[in-house]
Motif scaffolding. Sequence first.
Motif, mmCIF file in Angstrom:
data_model
loop_
_atom_site.group_PDB
_atom_site.id
_atom_site.type_symbol
_atom_site.label_atom_id
_atom_site.label_comp_id
_atom_site.label_asym_id
_atom_site.label_seq_id
_atom_site.Cartn_x
_atom_site.Cartn_y
_atom_site.Cartn_z
ATOM 1 N N ALA A 1 98.507 20.947 14.848
ATOM 2 C CA ALA A 1 98.015 22.050 13.554
ATOM 3 C C ALA A 1 98.961 22.438 13.363
ATOM 4 O O ALA A 1 99.268 23.011 14.771
ATOM 5 N N PRO A 2 98.964 22.833 12.587
ATOM 6 C CA PRO A 2 100.927 24.488 12.616
ATOM 7 C C PRO A 2 100.207 26.138 12.996
ATOM 8 O O PRO A 2 100.978 26.514 14.249
ATOM 9 N N ALA A 3 98.966 25.632 12.865
ATOM 10 C CA ALA A 3 98.457 27.042 13.257
ATOM 11 C C ALA A 3 98.402 26.642 14.676
ATOM 12 O O ALA A 3 98.285 27.679 15.385
ATOM 13 N N ALA B 1 95.532 19.601 24.557
ATOM 14 C CA ALA B 1 94.701 21.045 25.548
ATOM 15 C C ALA B 1 94.149 21.503 24.980
ATOM 16 O O ALA B 1 92.924 22.250 25.954
ATOM 17 N N TRP B 2 94.781 22.570 24.162
ATOM 18 C CA TRP B 2 94.425 23.771 24.188
ATOM 19 C C TRP B 2 93.630 23.916 23.160
ATOM 20 O O TRP B 2 92.030 23.768 23.177
ATOM 21 N N LYS B 3 93.108 22.372 22.179
ATOM 22 C CA LYS B 3 91.844 22.341 21.775
ATOM 23 C C LYS B 3 90.389 22.143 22.403
ATOM 24 O O LYS B 3 89.977 21.986 22.039
ATOM 25 N N GLU B 4 91.104 21.099 23.533
ATOM 26 C CA GLU B 4 90.157 20.323 23.831
ATOM 27 C C GLU B 4 89.597 22.101 24.162
ATOM 28 O O GLU B 4 88.296 21.715 25.101
ATOM 29 N N ALA B 5 90.106 22.926 25.544
ATOM 30 C CA ALA B 5 89.712 23.886 26.408
ATOM 31 C C ALA B 5 88.888 24.608 25.409
ATOM 32 O O ALA B 5 87.202 25.229 25.340
ATOM 33 N N CYS B 6 89.003 24.689 23.918
ATOM 34 C CA CYS B 6 88.303 25.818 23.127
ATOM 35 C C CYS B 6 86.492 25.062 22.694
ATOM 36 O O CYS B 6 86.206 25.204 22.757
ATOM 37 N N PHE C 1 86.178 36.769 24.278
ATOM 38 C CA PHE C 1 86.926 35.892 24.685
ATOM 39 C C PHE C 1 88.641 36.488 24.926
ATOM 40 O O PHE C 1 88.793 36.889 23.781
ATOM 41 N N LEU C 2 89.532 36.577 26.085
ATOM 42 C CA LEU C 2 90.563 36.661 26.005
ATOM 43 C C LEU C 2 91.283 35.615 26.020
ATOM 44 O O LEU C 2 91.125 34.771 26.930
ATOM 45 N N VAL C 3 92.049 35.717 25.034
ATOM 46 C CA VAL C 3 92.862 34.433 24.179
ATOM 47 C C VAL C 3 94.394 34.865 24.232
ATOM 48 O O VAL C 3 95.016 36.048 24.221
ATOM 49 N N PRO C 4 95.108 34.295 24.637
ATOM 50 C CA PRO C 4 96.573 33.962 24.229
ATOM 51 C C PRO C 4 96.894 34.546 23.185
ATOM 52 O O PRO C 4 96.654 34.716 21.369
ATOM 53 N N ARG C 5 97.862 35.451 22.812
ATOM 54 C CA ARG C 5 98.013 36.711 22.077
ATOM 55 C C ARG C 5 99.116 35.854 20.300
ATOM 56 O O ARG C 5 98.701 35.687 19.402
ATOM 57 N N ARG C 6 99.081 34.470 20.595
ATOM 58 C CA ARG C 6 100.122 33.357 19.330
ATOM 59 C C ARG C 6 98.809 32.598 18.891
ATOM 60 O O ARG C 6 99.436 32.381 18.159
ATOM 61 N N SER C 7 97.483 32.397 19.415
ATOM 62 C CA SER C 7 96.255 31.745 19.431
ATOM 63 C C SER C 7 96.386 32.063 17.903
ATOM 64 O O SER C 7 95.802 33.409 18.067
ATOM 65 N N GLN C 8 95.895 31.654 17.161
ATOM 66 C CA GLN C 8 95.045 31.794 15.776
ATOM 67 C C GLN C 8 94.048 30.376 15.381
ATOM 68 O O GLN C 8 93.459 30.858 14.617
ATOM 69 N N SER C 9 93.655 29.661 16.381
ATOM 70 C CA SER C 9 92.223 28.625 15.866
ATOM 71 C C SER C 9 91.407 29.128 17.335
ATOM 72 O O SER C 9 90.659 27.760 17.125
ATOM 73 N N LYS D 1 97.637 36.592 14.363
ATOM 74 C CA LYS D 1 97.833 36.325 13.273
ATOM 75 C C LYS D 1 96.224 36.700 12.646
ATOM 76 O O LYS D 1 96.477 37.090 11.528
ATOM 77 N N ASP D 2 95.568 37.431 13.446
ATOM 78 C CA ASP D 2 94.335 37.892 12.738
ATOM 79 C C ASP D 2 94.043 39.450 12.958
ATOM 80 O O ASP D 2 93.541 39.813 13.823
ATOM 81 N N VAL D 3 94.774 39.765 11.747
ATOM 82 C CA VAL D 3 94.661 41.066 11.425
ATOM 83 C C VAL D 3 94.443 41.724 10.794
ATOM 84 O O VAL D 3 94.564 41.236 9.154
ATOM 85 N N PRO D 4 93.582 42.990 10.590
ATOM 86 C CA PRO D 4 93.051 43.233 9.319
ATOM 87 C C PRO D 4 93.861 43.825 8.454
ATOM 88 O O PRO D 4 94.877 44.211 8.500
ATOM 89 N N GLN D 5 92.783 43.994 6.730
ATOM 90 C CA GLN D 5 93.534 44.950 5.808
ATOM 91 C C GLN D 5 92.989 45.938 6.082
ATOM 92 O O GLN D 5 94.006 46.799 4.849
ATOM 93 N N ASP D 6 91.825 46.474 6.102
ATOM 94 C CA ASP D 6 91.575 47.787 5.848
ATOM 95 C C ASP D 6 92.486 49.064 7.535
ATOM 96 O O ASP D 6 92.510 48.286 8.146
ATOM 97 N N ALA D 7 92.780 49.833 6.638
ATOM 98 C CA ALA D 7 93.337 51.103 7.091
ATOM 99 C C ALA D 7 93.397 51.069 8.330
ATOM 100 O O ALA D 7 93.700 51.029 9.466
#
Length: 500
Positions: free
Chosen positions: A356-358, A367-372, A385-393, A407-413
Amino acid sequence: WEPAWCAGDPFLESADAHLPFYWTVGWLAKWFSLPAVAWIGRTAAWLLLAIAWQRLSSRVVQRPLFSVFTAMLFVGLVYQGNFAGEWVVGGVEGKCFAYALVFWGLAAMAEGRWRAAWPCLGIASAFHVLVGGWTTVVAGMVWITEPRETRTPLFLMLPALLLGGMLALPGIVPALQLTQGVSAETAAEANEIYVFERIPHHLAPLALSSSELTKKSLRFGAMTLGFAALWWLVKNNTTSFFSWSTVASTQATWPSALTILMRFAWGSLALSLFGLVWELANWNHPALAAKLLKYYWFRLADIAVPLAVALAVGWLVSVMLERRPRRAALLLLVTIFFPVLALLNLSLERYQNPAAPADRKLEAPLAWKEACLWARQNTPSESMFLVPRRSQSFEWYAHRKSLVTWKDVPQDAASLVSWRNRYFDVFQRTNEGNGKHFFVPLAEQGAARIRQLAKKYQADYVITQEYPPLLLPTIYDNGAYKIYAITPTTAITPTTKAPE
């Protein structure tokens, strides 16, 4: 729709910016799995886009199946020639439905039915306030430049304009609330983070590296030059241009619908030009620059220029088929080759890397998907969980909350500033003194540091690459990723077995 799902996840708990999308799509998650909801949403969005595009294309090219040809060209041009990374056909989110409604609105404009256009653009603004909002602004430019004798009077459009404004409120109100209750300093800091740190490729192109900016400028510039050449044909002697193909002058008259859409594209380019001038003029004042750049000045041109080019080329081919079918067929084949090549290229990439592009920025995506999935089946639902910074899934697969990712960045200030501080704290941004910086992976921070983060943010587990190993209890290992229990109370029987 399910507040208990990943309750306490900092990103999911942040302010909601696209309420109509959640109201129309979100309820499906109560009845179907997330992948099923994604495919239902994609199918609905693609179907609406196809219907709306067919209506728009047929206003310009009234030839059977030519909307398929113009759609191919449009999608190919957007994919290859965008300047600010905008897209229309892809996954599913609010802007997909917004663009379908934009196409409906543009079709009404092209027919001269302005009173029908404004409500469509109002609903588009509800689904995505910037997509619909900028389209409305540029549509207003087009209306103002219409000849007085043919322009729909403002007083006749007023009820439709008011209706469009009311329909847009579900998108406008949440957007206005993103800075509610925060100080001017916090709002300014959030703007700078969003524009210059998080997504400069969308919002501040002059801040990109010279190589990336050059690449984007050349691609978009070539498409814009082609658009300008087509416009020159519109405004000058089109009859002489077609004389080589013996097309009669009545057939070589550009349709008024196409002229309106090309003027719409010029308006979108005016927005982009203003954005570039504003960024350049405030080069040494990032807070002031970000105050306006956050509104995506470059987004609409990424769509409007390919739209105008695709429909203009479609009309040219359609006209040539009347008198010079062989030459028209050759032009048709050459034009189709471009989007087909882009599709084959993309298909080859997906074949060579089916992940998956994500997940492509992660090592060993399978292997990442299996661990999740293992975490989903073997850890308490309230775990953090603490997860790798480039993970988004992670939430998608594991159904567990994570502390922070890129990737998961909020939009409110307020949440955006909190996200940035948390991100830099967890991944330890280090400045090398030459303007460059790097982040330290979790696995390289050591067990003592991980325990410190867990105590500070109430984290229970850490999932990271197998090497270097952390001196923490290992509860899962698949050869690429490990899951560690940070505190003894979260330790469970270790396993290396992947989920069924």
